[in-house]
Design an enzyme around this catalytic site. Structure first.
Site, PDB file in Angstrom:
ATOM      1  N   ALA A 285     -11.374   2.734   4.675  1.00  0.00           N
ATOM      2  CA  ALA A 285     -10.442   1.881   3.933  1.00  0.00           C
ATOM      3  C   ALA A 285      -9.656   2.666   2.888  1.00  0.00           C
ATOM      4  O   ALA A 285      -9.892   3.861   2.666  1.00  0.00           O
ATOM      5  CB  ALA A 285     -11.204   0.734   3.284  1.00  0.00           C
ATOM      6  N   HIS A 286      -8.745   1.969   2.215  1.00  0.00           N
ATOM      7  CA  HIS A 286      -7.848   2.631   1.276  1.00  0.00           C
ATOM      8  C   HIS A 286      -8.582   3.238   0.080  1.00  0.00           C
ATOM      9  O   HIS A 286      -9.564   2.717  -0.403  1.00  0.00           O
ATOM     10  CB  HIS A 286      -6.744   1.680   0.796  1.00  0.00           C
ATOM     11  CG  HIS A 286      -7.228   0.406   0.169  1.00  0.00           C
ATOM     12  ND1 HIS A 286      -6.463  -0.712   0.096  1.00  0.00           N
ATOM     13  CD2 HIS A 286      -8.409   0.070  -0.403  1.00  0.00           C
ATOM     14  CE1 HIS A 286      -7.131  -1.678  -0.509  1.00  0.00           C
ATOM     15  NE2 HIS A 286      -8.313  -1.217  -0.819  1.00  0.00           N
ATOM     16  N   ASN A 287      -8.072   4.397  -0.325  1.00  0.00           N
ATOM     17  CA  ASN A 287      -8.554   5.129  -1.503  1.00  0.00           C
ATOM     18  C   ASN A 287      -9.972   5.683  -1.370  1.00  0.00           C
ATOM     19  O   ASN A 287     -10.564   6.105  -2.370  1.00  0.00           O
ATOM     20  CB  ASN A 287      -8.455   4.269  -2.765  1.00  0.00           C
ATOM     21  CG  ASN A 287      -7.026   3.916  -3.109  1.00  0.00           C
ATOM     22  OD1 ASN A 287      -6.568   2.822  -2.803  1.00  0.00           O
ATOM     23  ND2 ASN A 287      -6.300   4.842  -3.722  1.00  0.00           N
TER      24      ASN A 287
ATOM     25  N   GLN B  63       0.866  -1.177   0.000  1.00  0.00           N
ATOM     26  CA  GLN B  63       0.000   0.000   0.000  1.00  0.00           C
ATOM     27  C   GLN B  63       0.905   1.229   0.000  1.00  0.00           C
ATOM     28  O   GLN B  63       1.459   1.596   1.034  1.00  0.00           O
ATOM     29  CB  GLN B  63      -0.918  -0.012   1.217  1.00  0.00           C
ATOM     30  CG  GLN B  63      -1.698  -1.315   1.385  1.00  0.00           C
ATOM     31  CD  GLN B  63      -2.787  -1.481   0.337  1.00  0.00           C
ATOM     32  OE1 GLN B  63      -3.799  -0.796   0.373  1.00  0.00           O
ATOM     33  NE2 GLN B  63      -2.575  -2.396  -0.594  1.00  0.00           N
TER      34      GLN B  63
ATOM     35  N   SER C 291     -12.124   2.453  -1.898  1.00  0.00           N
ATOM     36  CA  SER C 291     -12.406   3.183  -3.134  1.00  0.00           C
ATOM     37  C   SER C 291     -13.826   3.728  -3.229  1.00  0.00           C
ATOM     38  O   SER C 291     -14.257   4.133  -4.311  1.00  0.00           O
ATOM     39  CB  SER C 291     -12.096   2.308  -4.360  1.00  0.00           C
ATOM     40  OG  SER C 291     -10.729   1.951  -4.381  1.00  0.00           O
TER      41      SER C 291
END
Length: 345
Positions: free
Chosen positions: A237-239, A196, A257
């Site tokens: 969470a990521h993005n 990541q 995302s």
């Protein structure tokens, strides 16, 4: 701090009912307030409590002033005014700038002379700590991370490497910003970790609650807009991208995302699926699960309220037959339609 009701009215553009000279030293609820406290009513269901309150003054909407004979501040938004008064009477404690002897600060870090680095905190190489920033005890600022002016990190906050934090933010104990997102690729029966390598970018005047986690982007960045307010125990969470002035209640979560618009509210324990979008001004009620994009403003729910266990078990059993019931109903409607046409002929 001590102020008069007249001074509060001047500061917050309010009208005074009763004695302008009432001394106010604190804020409290209607039930617990004393003669030097100010309370408020923003929900009309609490108006009956005005009869017994011992508050020195009460903040009320103009429509409710006939329900109270005592001293009051009359405003359009009592809850907002109460928050402003509370902030005035109970300001954030100040601090003396410097670096605690037990803190570890890399010589390659840049710390403003007006900032404070607390006991046992670590500031790694290339990190930048802005003017008036407060880094509380046990915090960790990763390499090349940036902390904006007048931002406060309470105890044991972690800011990951290269993450960027805006001005006048507040991070409560245990918040973790820029931890690795949950990224794995399937390799037969095992999982291959996906590095990541993105960042977390946080705007100005953002508040992050205790033990809330915001993961760094997998390739791009996770972005939190200006004025966002996050409660305790939230997972981002990521993005993920969250628009300005959105607020999320405790134990809610957003999968990777997803994009959440401006001025949204996410109720407690609500879940938002990954790779979907919520428009501006969308409001998700508590315990809802959002699995597809929402393109129009409004209030959305998907919760099923609790029922007695015996009733729930019966209803759950019937859900298994729902498709069959729908097919039978469709056939009946078809027959009724045919019968109606035969009758006309």
């Amino acid at each position: 701090m001590t102020v008069t009701l007249a001074e509060l009215a001047r500061r917050f553009q309010a009208k005074v009912q009763g004695d302008e000279g009432v001394i106010i030293e604190g804020v409290a609820s209607l039930q617990t307030a004393g003669p030097r406290d100010i309370a408020y009513v923003s929900d009309r269901k609490y108006l009956p409590q005005l009869v017994d309150t011992k508050a020195g003054a009460v903040i009320l909407a103009e429509a409710d002033i006939t329900r109270y004979a005592g001293s009051a501040l009359i405003v359009a938004n009592p809850h907002l005014c109460f928050a402003q008064v509370a902030d005035l009477l109970h300001p954030t404690p100040g601090f003396t700038p410097g670096v605690h002897p037990t803190a570890v600060v890399s010589p390659a870090a840049k710390v403003a002379v007006t900032a404070w680095i607390g006991p046992h905190s670590v500031v790694e190489a290339g990190a930048m700590i802005g003017e008036g920033a407060y880094i509380g005890p046990g915090c960790h600022i990763g390499a090349k991370a940036s902390i904006g002016e007048k931002t406060r990190l309470m105890a044991h906050v972690v800011i990951g490497e290269r993450c960027v934090i805006g001005n006048k933010c507040l991070f409560k104990p245990g918040a973790v910003i820029g931890s690795e997102g949950f990224g794995f690729a399937k390799d037969g029966e095992r999982w291959q970790k996906v590095p990541q390598i993105g960042r977390v970018l946080i705007g100005n005047e953002v508040e992050v609650g205790a033990n809330t986690t915001i993961d760094r982007g997998s390739l791009g960045d996770t972005v939190i807009g200006d004025g966002v307010k996050l409660d305790n125990l939230i997972q981002i969470a990521h993005n993920v991208r969250i628009g300005e002035n959105t607020a999320m209640a405790a134990c809610s979560g957003i999968a990777g995302s997803a994009v959440v618009g401006k001025r949204c509210t996410i109720g407690g324990q609500a879940g938002i699926n990954g790779h979907i979008e919520l428009a501006d001004d969308v409001h998700i009620t508590a315990c809802s699960l959002v699995t597809s994009s929402i393109t129009k403003p409004g209030v959305y729910s998907s919760s099923i309220k609790a029922e007695p266990a015996e009733k729930w078990r019966r209803n759950a059993a019937r859900l298994y037959h729902l498709d069959e019931v729908v097919r039978r109903l469709a056939k009946l409607e078809e027959r009724l339609q045919q019968h109606s046409e035969e009758q006309k002929n």
